[in-house]
Design a protein around this motif. Structure first.
Motif, PDB file in Angstrom:
ATOM      1  N   ILE A 198      10.302 -74.027 -11.467  1.00 49.33           N
ATOM      2  CA  ILE A 198      10.753 -72.718 -11.931  1.00 49.33           C
ATOM      3  C   ILE A 198       9.594 -71.951 -12.562  1.00 49.33           C
ATOM      4  CG2 ILE A 198      13.150 -73.397 -12.257  1.00 49.33           C
ATOM      5  CD1 ILE A 198      12.596 -73.835 -15.193  1.00 49.33           C
ATOM      6  N   SER A 199       9.756 -70.649 -12.657  1.00 53.17           N
ATOM      7  CA  SER A 199       8.700 -69.794 -13.207  1.00 53.17           C
ATOM      8  C   SER A 199       8.510 -70.056 -14.702  1.00 53.17           C
ATOM      9  CB  SER A 199       9.043 -68.323 -12.990  1.00 53.17           C
ATOM     10  OG  SER A 199      10.170 -67.961 -13.779  1.00 53.17           O
ATOM     11  N   GLU A 200       7.400 -69.560 -15.223  1.00 54.37           N
ATOM     12  CA  GLU A 200       7.117 -69.710 -16.655  1.00 54.37           C
ATOM     13  C   GLU A 200       8.208 -69.049 -17.493  1.00 54.37           C
ATOM     14  OE1 GLU A 200       3.979 -71.260 -19.280  1.00 54.37           O
ATOM     15  OE2 GLU A 200       4.715 -71.623 -17.271  1.00 54.37           O
ATOM     16  N   LYS A 201       8.639 -67.873 -17.065  1.00 54.82           N
ATOM     17  CA  LYS A 201       9.667 -67.152 -17.802  1.00 54.82           C
ATOM     18  C   LYS A 201      10.966 -67.947 -17.853  1.00 54.82           C
ATOM     19  CE  LYS A 201      12.210 -62.764 -17.848  1.00 54.82           C
ATOM     20  NZ  LYS A 201      12.386 -61.435 -17.181  1.00 54.82           N
ATOM     21  N   LYS A 202      11.381 -68.508 -16.717  1.00 57.83           N
ATOM     22  CA  LYS A 202      12.627 -69.284 -16.676  1.00 57.83           C
ATOM     23  C   LYS A 202      12.497 -70.595 -17.449  1.00 57.83           C
ATOM     24  CE  LYS A 202      14.543 -67.383 -12.403  1.00 57.83           C
ATOM     25  NZ  LYS A 202      15.001 -67.669 -11.013  1.00 57.83           N
ATOM     26  N   PHE A 203      11.290 -71.183 -17.433  1.00 55.22           N
ATOM     27  CA  PHE A 203      11.091 -72.413 -18.190  1.00 55.22           C
ATOM     28  C   PHE A 203      11.273 -72.141 -19.685  1.00 55.22           C
ATOM     29  CE2 PHE A 203       8.590 -75.615 -20.432  1.00 55.22           C
ATOM     30  CZ  PHE A 203       9.056 -76.781 -19.836  1.00 55.22           C
ATOM     31  N   PHE A 204      10.739 -71.022 -20.130  1.00 49.66           N
ATOM     32  CA  PHE A 204      10.906 -70.646 -21.543  1.00 49.66           C
ATOM     33  C   PHE A 204      12.386 -70.440 -21.866  1.00 49.66           C
ATOM     34  CE2 PHE A 204       6.544 -70.256 -22.714  1.00 49.66           C
ATOM     35  CZ  PHE A 204       6.531 -70.090 -24.093  1.00 49.66           C
ATOM     36  N   GLN A 205      13.075 -69.704 -21.010  1.00 50.46           N
ATOM     37  CA  GLN A 205      14.475 -69.402 -21.265  1.00 50.46           C
ATOM     38  C   GLN A 205      15.342 -70.659 -21.305  1.00 50.46           C
ATOM     39  OE1 GLN A 205      15.334 -66.671 -18.050  1.00 50.46           O
ATOM     40  NE2 GLN A 205      14.643 -64.870 -19.216  1.00 50.46           N
ATOM     41  N   LYS A 206      14.994 -71.654 -20.473  1.00 57.58           N
ATOM     42  CA  LYS A 206      15.828 -72.844 -20.364  1.00 57.58           C
ATOM     43  C   LYS A 206      15.445 -73.949 -21.342  1.00 57.58           C
ATOM     44  CE  LYS A 206      17.782 -75.945 -16.868  1.00 57.58           C
ATOM     45  NZ  LYS A 206      17.846 -76.261 -15.422  1.00 57.58           N
ATOM     46  N   PHE A 207      14.129 -74.114 -21.579  1.00 54.49           N
ATOM     47  CA  PHE A 207      13.694 -75.280 -22.347  1.00 54.49           C
ATOM     48  C   PHE A 207      13.021 -74.970 -23.693  1.00 54.49           C
ATOM     49  CE2 PHE A 207      13.661 -76.713 -17.890  1.00 54.49           C
ATOM     50  CZ  PHE A 207      14.511 -77.812 -17.997  1.00 54.49           C
ATOM     51  N   ILE A 208      12.520 -73.778 -23.883  1.00 63.07           N
ATOM     52  CA  ILE A 208      11.801 -73.472 -25.115  1.00 63.07           C
ATOM     53  C   ILE A 208      12.650 -72.626 -26.065  1.00 63.07           C
ATOM     54  CG2 ILE A 208       9.726 -72.457 -26.122  1.00 63.07           C
ATOM     55  CD1 ILE A 208       9.118 -74.914 -24.468  1.00 63.07           C
ATOM     56  N   ASP A 209      13.125 -71.474 -25.572  1.00 66.68           N
ATOM     57  CA  ASP A 209      13.845 -70.537 -26.432  1.00 66.68           C
ATOM     58  C   ASP A 209      15.058 -71.151 -27.137  1.00 66.68           C
ATOM     59  OD1 ASP A 209      12.034 -68.568 -25.855  1.00 66.68           O
ATOM     60  OD2 ASP A 209      13.218 -67.671 -24.246  1.00 66.68           O
ATOM     61  N   PRO A 210      15.908 -71.956 -26.461  1.00 62.63           N
ATOM     62  CA  PRO A 210      17.101 -72.491 -27.141  1.00 62.63           C
ATOM     63  C   PRO A 210      16.787 -73.456 -28.288  1.00 62.63           C
ATOM     64  CG  PRO A 210      17.329 -72.633 -24.750  1.00 62.63           C
ATOM     65  CD  PRO A 210      15.890 -72.330 -25.036  1.00 62.63           C
ATOM     66  N   HIS A 211      15.536 -73.945 -28.362  1.00 62.06           N
ATOM     67  CA  HIS A 211      15.214 -74.986 -29.343  1.00 62.06           C
ATOM     68  C   HIS A 211      14.151 -74.550 -30.358  1.00 62.06           C
ATOM     69  CE1 HIS A 211      17.560 -77.348 -26.581  1.00 62.06           C
ATOM     70  NE2 HIS A 211      16.675 -77.194 -25.619  1.00 62.06           N
ATOM     71  N   ARG A 212      13.915 -73.236 -30.456  1.00 67.18           N
ATOM     72  CA  ARG A 212      12.895 -72.739 -31.385  1.00 67.18           C
ATOM     73  C   ARG A 212      13.227 -73.096 -32.832  1.00 67.18           C
ATOM     74  NH1 ARG A 212       9.364 -68.518 -29.581  1.00 67.18           N
ATOM     75  NH2 ARG A 212       9.714 -67.914 -27.413  1.00 67.18           N
TER      76      ARG A 212
END
Length: 373
Positions: free
Chosen positions: A335-349
């Protein structure tokens, strides 16, 4: 023609003003004129780098004064050319500064304008193929590519890919372009394959046939990737590359053929990069060879910018119970960098402070120590 010339030169004298003499200056006895310092002129006046100037100055050794180069620069500046385009054009073709403004530049510029290009567009082409001012046949070819590709932007893409495109006869280009279009490529794709357009038609057909032998049918999205791989190595070297891939991957011929059909771009990966990526996927990530071969695009991703950072952070999330243990590694990296952030990074900040910054650091090539699994 005189009106055009006057228009081009009006308002540009300020860019190259004539020397002003004080009315009370004292004249000195005539001395022998100083030799024209071409290299210094190219740097100070044209904006070339010292390395570019050293190379380009060889073509200007016969000049005794800056008179003609000054006139050329005045014309190009007055015509609306960007300084960086002029510098790039002179670096590529120093003899541009030797062209006669009245006899060569003015009529050629008018001719190119007449085919529908704006001064800004002519400036961009000049930065890549400055020879258009001394080769009238190139102007006719520009007109053909504008008509065939449909837009100036695609012509510009093609020339950036292969500047020698305008030097090839259309008798060679036309059948090759027709062949690529028959294979399902769009005008945008054709622009990317500018170099292939200039090959002998017989060779172009052999390249297309070789791409088909890889098992990638025409009129599919993968076909242009197969073409790019064949063009990269040469149709007569693909067999050797396939053998090397088979040995490096440790797979059967049938398994390799399936992988290549799914991702022809793996043919362009160097043996060293392929070995390193394969070792990482098998040893560090724990993937089976069969899993990798069924998802061959994974072999082409950058280890530093994608595979390693995403593996590292997926493991962090697993250790904290924030993602499933059986999550698909391939789905996480494709997946793209943007989608990776949305799925794996942003929810766990909030759960893991500094997670986003740590991930950005990892993508830059340095695994951070502040985040622990």
């Amino acid at each position: 023609m005189l009106r055009l010339r006057n228009h081009l030169f009006s308002g540009v004298r300020a860019a190259f003003p004539p020397p002003h003499h004080h009315p009370f200056s004292i004249t000195t006895p005539a001395t022998s004129p100083a030799r024209f310092a071409a290299e210094e002129y190219l740097v100070a006046t044209c904006g070339l780098t010292p390395a570019q100037a050293a190379k380009a100055s060889k073509g200007l050794a016969h000049l005794k004064s800056p008179a003609n180069p000054d006139a050329v620069l005045s014309f190009l500046t007055g015509a609306g050319f960007a300084k960086e385009d002029i510098a790039a054009g002179v670096a590529r073709f120093p003899m541009l500064l030797c062209c006669k403004v009245d006899k060569t530049l003015t009529p050629r510029f008018a001719q190119i304008l007449s085919i529908g290009l704006s001064p800004a567009q002519i400036s961009r082409i000049t930065s890549i193929v400055p020879q258009i001012f001394v080769a009238p046949s190139m102007i006719h070819r520009i007109q053909f590519y504008l008509s065939s590709l449909g837009t100036f932007d695609l012509l510009h893409v093609a020339l950036k890919r292969y500047p020698y495109l305008l030097g090839q006869k259309l008798e060679v280009v036309k059948p090759n372009m027709a062949l690529l279009l028959q294979c399902g490529l769009t005008a945008s794709d054709v622009a990317v394959f500018a170099k292939l357009l200039t090959r002998k038609p017989k060779l172009a057909k052999e390249i297309v046939a070789c791409a088909e032998k890889l098992g990638v049918p025409r009129n599919t999205g993968m076909f242009k990737r197969a073409l790019r791989a064949v063009q990269c190595f040469g149709h007569d070297s693909i067999g050797a590359k396939m053998d090397l891939l088979k040995a490096t991957l440790g797979c059967s011929e049938a398994e390799l053929a399936l992988a290549v059909r799914r991702a022809p771009q793996i043919l362009t990966i160097s043996e060293g990069n392929l070995s390193r990526t394969l070792k990482f996927l098998k040893v560090d990530v724990g993937l089976k060879l069969q899993y990798i071969l069924l998802r061959p695009p994974i072999l082409g991703y950058s280890m530093q910018r994608r595979l390693v950072p995403r593996h590292y952070f997926i493991n962090i999330l697993k250790a904290k119970g924030l993602v499933k243990e059986n999550i698909s590694f391939y789905n996480a990296v494709c997946i793209s960098e943007k989608k990776f952030f949305q799925k794996f990074i942003d929810p766990h900040r909030e759960t893991i402070p500094g997670l986003a910054n740590a991930y950005a650091t990892a993508c830059a090539g340095k695994i951070p120590h502040g985040i622990k699994m």
